[in-house]
Write an enzyme that holds these catalytic residues in place. Structure first.
Site, mmCIF file in Angstrom:
data_model
loop_
_atom_site.group_PDB
_atom_site.id
_atom_site.type_symbol
_atom_site.label_atom_id
_atom_site.label_comp_id
_atom_site.label_asym_id
_atom_site.label_seq_id
_atom_site.Cartn_x
_atom_site.Cartn_y
_atom_site.Cartn_z
ATOM 1 C CB SER A 91 -0.695 0.044 1.165
ATOM 2 O OG SER A 91 -0.269 -0.134 2.481
ATOM 3 C CG ASP A 141 -4.685 4.626 6.886
ATOM 4 O OD1 ASP A 141 -3.634 4.731 7.334
ATOM 5 O OD2 ASP A 141 -5.219 4.166 6.093
ATOM 6 C CG HIS A 190 -1.667 3.298 4.532
ATOM 7 N ND1 HIS A 190 -2.929 2.960 5.102
ATOM 8 C CD2 HIS A 190 -0.805 2.490 4.249
ATOM 9 C CE1 HIS A 190 -2.862 1.531 4.858
ATOM 10 N NE2 HIS A 190 -1.782 1.091 4.125
#
Length: 362
Positions: free
Chosen positions: A43, A336, A339
């Site tokens: 990610s 979040d 991340h």
């Protein structure tokens, strides 16, 4: 003083243009243009490949992308751009690195670079199965497919020139520990922690060797962050997750040890391939986050929780259009619970610029 001692405006302009041309030519020689930026991983470098597969691990809805151009949620797990986008802009290749699985990509999009990364992936084959995302070996298969598509348009020789002169970014490994080993019992039953670190490391180096075999010559490999400082790790493993939000050094120490091993292995690989034009280099994400979170070098307002929701546990579908968000994400380290914000990605990018310069000048 005679007229000949003066330079006419026309001659002066010509002289300046001539010097500028020579300077630009020298600069171009010293900074050869990178053909493309090609990205693999999780990610931290997925711009939206997960949008096109059946997985719950997506970020293509608000508030993700809140600070991206046109406030568009692209699938990037942050409020704006990723470091790979910034690297591509810095090198003058393209504004943003798109996901390879986007069916709207043109041949020119492919030629200047794509990301094969998939949020939730890792080097342990078990890791991507947890959230049904794209394994690293499958990302490599997509890269082979990518080459085939280019050969059909450009021919074999031009394709290999492009592939050899591209910059490769590999960014993965955190999920193997945070999502997999530390959270689920399966691997802990089979491996001690040092044994698991060796297992992941061997898989990572096999992947990098496979990239080399496919034509990659200029590679930047991102290390692990201080995992004990991730909000979700603190929430899951702190003795008092609400009131004791300090970094848990045990988990960060795993990142330090792994990164030390990774640097040694990359250096050995670089030495073994140096005669073939290799530039295989470690990119240090650990120090950036440590400086931001622990050393407080950049004056962030909030370093212990994310901007989205409570910031303690939310990520992917738990960070959604109904979630409250902080008014200014640039004051937060995390978007979040896992991340970083675009601001932190930018700090990381700035910290790696000299290393990127070294890689692409090889």
């Amino acid at each position: 003083m005679s007229f000949s001692h003066f330079i006419s405006p026309f001659k002066l302009t010509f002289f300046i243009l001539h010097v500028t041309f020579i300077s630009n030519a020298i600069a171009h020689t010293q900074n050869p243009k990178v053909s493309a930026v090609l990205v693999f991983g999780d990610s931290t470098s997925d711009p939206g490949n997960n949008n096109f597969i059946l997985t719950p691990f997506k970020g293509n809805f608000p508030p993700y992308g809140r600070d991206f151009p046109n406030k568009k949620p692209t699938g990037r797990f942050t409020n704006g751009m990723l470091a790979s986008d910034m690297i591509a802009r810095y090198l003058g290749v393209k504004d943003n690195v798109p996901p390879y699985l986007d069916p709207s990509l043109t041949v020119h999009d492919l030629m200047t670079g794509v990301s094969f990364a998939s949020a939730g992936s890792g080097f342990d084959p078990l890791t991507p199965t947890i959230s049904n995302v794209i394994p690293l070996p499958r990302q490599l298969e997509y890269f082979r497919e990518y080459k085939t598509r280019l050969v059909a348009k450009l021919g074999e020789r031009k394709t290999m020139e492009l592939v050899n002169n591209a910059l490769y970014i590999v960014s993965a490994g955190t999920n193997d520990f945070v999502v997999n080993y530390f959270t689920l019992p399966i691997r802990r039953h089979k491996y001690t922690l040092p044994g698991y670190m060796d297992f992941v490391m061997n898989n990572e180096m096999d992947f990098i060797q496979d990239l080399w075999n496919e034509g990659a010559r200029k590679m930047g490999v991102v290390g692990l962050p201080p995992m004990g400082c991730l909000p979700i790790v603190i929430t899951l493993f702190s003795d008092d997750a609400l009131f004791d939000r300090g970094c848990i050094d045990f988990y960060s120490s795993v990142g330090r040890a792994y990164n030390s091993m990774l640097q040694t292995r990359l250096n050995l690989m670089q030495v073994s391939h140096v005669q073939d034009g290799a530039r295989i280099t470690y990119l240090d994400a650990y120090s950036t986050l440590y400086d931001v979170i622990v050393a407080h070098k950049y004056g962030f307002k909030e370093v212990k929780r994310g901007c989205c929701g409570t910031g303690l546990l939310e990520t992917t579908v738990l960070c959604n259009p109904k979630s409250a968000t902080c008014p200014d994400a640039s004051k937060y380290v995390f978007w979040d619970s896992i991340h970083p914000t675009e601001t932190v990605y930018r700090i990381f990018f700035e910290s790696t610029r000299s290393t990127i310069d070294y890689i692409v000048k090889g």
